[in-house]
Design a protein around this motif. Sequence first.
Motif, short mmCIF file in Angstrom:
data_model
loop_
_atom_site.label_atom_id
_atom_site.label_comp_id
_atom_site.label_asym_id
_atom_site.label_seq_id
_atom_site.Cartn_x
_atom_site.Cartn_y
_atom_site.Cartn_z
N ASP A 70 0.83 -1.20 0.00
CA ASP A 70 0.00 0.00 0.00
C ASP A 70 0.86 1.26 0.00
OD1 ASP A 70 -2.70 1.24 0.20
OD2 ASP A 70 -1.89 2.00 2.08
N ALA A 71 1.92 1.25 0.80
CA ALA A 71 2.82 2.41 0.85
C ALA A 71 3.53 2.60 -0.49
CB ALA A 71 3.83 2.23 1.97
N LEU A 72 3.95 1.48 -1.10
CA LEU A 72 4.60 1.55 -2.40
C LEU A 72 3.63 2.10 -3.45
CD1 LEU A 72 7.00 0.83 -4.31
CD2 LEU A 72 5.97 -1.45 -4.53
N TRP A 73 2.39 1.60 -3.45
CA TRP A 73 1.39 2.07 -4.42
C TRP A 73 1.13 3.56 -4.26
CZ3 TRP A 73 -3.57 4.22 -3.88
CH2 TRP A 73 -4.25 4.38 -5.10
N ARG A 74 0.98 4.01 -3.02
CA ARG A 74 0.67 5.43 -2.79
C ARG A 74 1.80 6.32 -3.31
NH1 ARG A 74 -3.98 5.99 -0.36
NH2 ARG A 74 -4.83 4.15 0.68
N TRP A 75 3.03 5.90 -3.10
CA TRP A 75 4.17 6.65 -3.65
C TRP A 75 4.12 6.66 -5.18
CZ3 TRP A 75 8.34 4.16 -6.33
CH2 TRP A 75 9.35 5.04 -6.74
N SER A 76 3.78 5.49 -5.76
CA SER A 76 3.83 5.35 -7.23
C SER A 76 2.81 6.22 -7.93
CB SER A 76 3.64 3.88 -7.63
OG SER A 76 2.27 3.49 -7.55
N ARG A 99 -15.81 6.82 -8.11
CA ARG A 99 -16.45 8.12 -7.93
C ARG A 99 -17.96 7.95 -7.82
NH1 ARG A 99 -13.15 12.94 -9.09
NH2 ARG A 99 -11.16 12.25 -8.24
N SER A 100 -18.55 8.67 -6.88
CA SER A 100 -20.00 8.64 -6.72
C SER A 100 -20.64 9.51 -7.81
CB SER A 100 -20.39 9.15 -5.34
OG SER A 100 -20.06 10.52 -5.23
N GLY A 101 -21.96 9.55 -7.81
CA GLY A 101 -22.68 10.30 -8.83
C GLY A 101 -22.29 11.77 -8.88
N ASP A 102 -21.94 12.36 -7.71
CA ASP A 102 -21.58 13.78 -7.71
C ASP A 102 -20.08 14.00 -7.92
OD1 ASP A 102 -20.48 12.98 -5.33
OD2 ASP A 102 -21.70 14.27 -4.05
N GLY A 103 -19.36 12.90 -8.20
CA GLY A 103 -17.94 13.04 -8.55
C GLY A 103 -16.97 12.93 -7.39
N THR A 104 -17.47 12.66 -6.16
CA THR A 104 -16.54 12.55 -5.03
C THR A 104 -16.03 11.11 -4.90
OG1 THR A 104 -18.43 12.18 -3.57
CG2 THR A 104 -17.60 14.42 -3.71
N PRO A 105 -14.76 10.95 -4.50
CA PRO A 105 -14.20 9.59 -4.32
C PRO A 105 -14.91 8.86 -3.18
CG PRO A 105 -12.46 11.27 -4.35
CD PRO A 105 -13.76 11.99 -4.23
N VAL A 106 -15.15 7.55 -3.40
CA VAL A 106 -15.80 6.75 -2.35
C VAL A 106 -15.00 5.47 -2.11
CG1 VAL A 106 -18.13 7.62 -2.70
CG2 VAL A 106 -17.35 5.70 -4.08
N ILE A 107 -15.03 4.99 -0.86
CA ILE A 107 -14.41 3.72 -0.48
C ILE A 107 -15.51 2.82 0.07
CG2 ILE A 107 -12.83 2.59 1.16
CD1 ILE A 107 -11.30 4.00 -0.97
N THR A 142 -15.99 -1.22 -6.94
CA THR A 142 -16.00 -0.98 -5.50
C THR A 142 -14.59 -1.23 -5.00
OG1 THR A 142 -18.28 -1.78 -5.37
CG2 THR A 142 -17.06 -1.58 -3.29
N ILE A 143 -14.01 -0.27 -4.29
CA ILE A 143 -12.65 -0.39 -3.75
C ILE A 143 -12.77 -0.43 -2.23
CG2 ILE A 143 -10.36 0.66 -3.61
CD1 ILE A 143 -11.06 2.13 -6.27
N ASP A 144 -12.21 -1.48 -1.62
CA ASP A 144 -12.33 -1.58 -0.17
C ASP A 144 -11.15 -0.90 0.54
OD1 ASP A 144 -10.16 -3.38 -0.13
OD2 ASP A 144 -11.46 -5.13 -0.24
N GLU A 145 -11.19 -0.91 1.87
CA GLU A 145 -10.17 -0.21 2.66
C GLU A 145 -8.78 -0.79 2.42
OE1 GLU A 145 -12.59 -2.23 4.27
OE2 GLU A 145 -14.03 -0.67 3.78
N ARG A 146 -8.70 -2.07 2.04
CA ARG A 146 -7.40 -2.70 1.78
C ARG A 146 -6.86 -2.35 0.40
NH1 ARG A 146 -10.10 -7.82 3.27
NH2 ARG A 146 -10.07 -8.26 1.04
#
Length: 662
Positions: free
Chosen positions: A37-43, A451-459, A506-510
């Motif tokens: 996760d840390a590697l992905w966030r940097w990338s 992204r939800s219908g109004d364009g905000t990121p969702v988890i 759908t993207i989960d917390e992991r």
Amino acid sequence: MTDVLWTPPADVRERSRIGTYLSWLREHRGLDFADYDALWRWSVTDLDAFWRSIWDHFEVVAHTPPTATLADRRMPGARWFPGATLNYAENVLRMPGRADGDPVVIAHGQTRGPVTLTAAGLREQVRRVAAGLRRLGVTAGDRVAAYAPNIPETYVLLLATSSLGAVFSSCAPEFGTRSVTDRWQQIEPKVLVAVDGYRYGDKPVDRRGEVAAIRAALPSLEHTVGIAYLDPAGPPPEDALAWSELAAATDEPLTFTPVPFDHPLYVLYSSGTTGLPKPIVHGHGGILLEHLKMLALHHDLGPADRFFWFTTTGWMMWNFLVSGPAVGAAIVLFDGNPGHPDLGALWRLAEETGTTYFGTSAPFLLACRKAGLVPKEIADLSALRGLGSTGAPLPAEGFTWVYAAVGDSLQLQSLSGGTDVCTGFVGGVPLLPVHAGRITCRALGAKVEARSGDGTPVIGELGELVITEPMPSMPVGFWNDPDGTRYREAYFDLYPGIWRHGDWITIDERGGCVITGRSDATLNRGGVRLGTAEFYSVVEGLDEVVDSVVVHLEDDEGGAGELLLFVVLAEGLELDDALRARICRELRTALSPRHVPDEIHQVRAVPRTLSAKKLEVPVKKILTGTPVDSAAAKGALANPESLAAFATFAQRRATEDHPTPA
């Protein structure tokens, strides 16, 4: 969690290529990452540092170095590695870790006997064909088209074409004349290389008539080259060269034309189910970097591997597969019917070829499961350590079947991406466990969000799949779209500056993902969005149901609309009220009352593209009154005759309460 089916070994960082990359980052960049996760966030945050690390770590061969990594971060229009010149073919043919005598192309099929090319043999074939293309006057920027299957000649032609800086484009020979000309009239090829036919299982398919029609429809053609594939003794088409003449002995050395990073490498096409297929232009550098990253770091492929993916030359997975030698992997090519003489054919091929990574589609895995096949009982799959699945979402039962019936120690990687980026942007990685029914992670360098219908990121919620930072393998553009209008409309119309891909995710917390179908085919019942993938998982899990397609017809007055389900039943079965009730019961129990269709009808076949994707949107258009010819381009379909039943159904529907499809 109880749904964990595979866990990385304790020494994964010592054994995997991504582990080697992490050590390299520590040593050469002073960067240390605790987990993926840390590697992905940097990338996806420090794009310059990440993509330059891919360039340096894999020691990309360049003729002139870049003056920057990312000169412009905007989408569309990101400018990667300005000033750099390189050549895709040169980097592929380096084949790191491979000796001259090592097999690197292992080709099997149903038309002729197996063919193997060594590293030296592949370079020699590319050298000869590049010289042959030069003799035909092919230079940088010219287009070379291949109407040919997944055989060594097609691969050699791709590498030879790109070595010259010319532009490659392929159509599988099962494509009909109209499908091919709709694609190639847009790019105006100078040279056509075509087979005379092929075998699909034990059935010979003569394509000489189609080749003649394609030639007649392409006034740009200056030369045609015939591959005597179906009939090795047959003559080339009239006024055409034989492949043996194109690949004749020559003293010309193998050279590589240096081209800019974003110079066109090949043109791929959208499925073209409605309107002309979009001609998607991919560049030398972007494809090279993306495939080095995915094949080595995510699929963990290297010089010890034999990499197979079941694909035709009309699907981007062929382009992905044939980059394998760039990371040192040998590639296994297969041309033919994967179900001939039975569904065990590809598993036996894996044993015969020593395949270590087996790639296929989710529908193929589910068909094997439904047939009760246990591949590990009919083939020695002990060499297999990776299995890839794409083309459609793989449900949890598909995952559990793989671990029970194929092997319990391999890593199953369900991935999704597209022709548009010629890769998977969500998939697997050796560092993370495999959970049933879930795509493991977002790929390095791919900032995928929901992204939800109004364009905000969702988890943890269903949302529109978007990519919010540029990737080098995003298209250079569309062919003959000088101001980029078609390109912007295709991906950037809904969220300016953000790539909208057209899937629900759908993207989960992991960071794990579930893709639930195309967003333009979504079922919207009572304000709740339902993906089609989970629907098919339940319906096609029934023994009686071979295939299905579901569409939701909205109510203009804002009501619930109608949910219509069409099923293809096993041979000899007829849909009756008892089976209808059972299907409804299964959907209600497994999913929700919202998933229960208003009507269920039997059809002979579900319309599918040549790459086996269901045509939900054209079916919906036909059911709402659009003429068949306007709803779908028949040449892009594997079974265009299947549309007729829906047209008949739509006509009857206008006058009857409960019609039955023809």
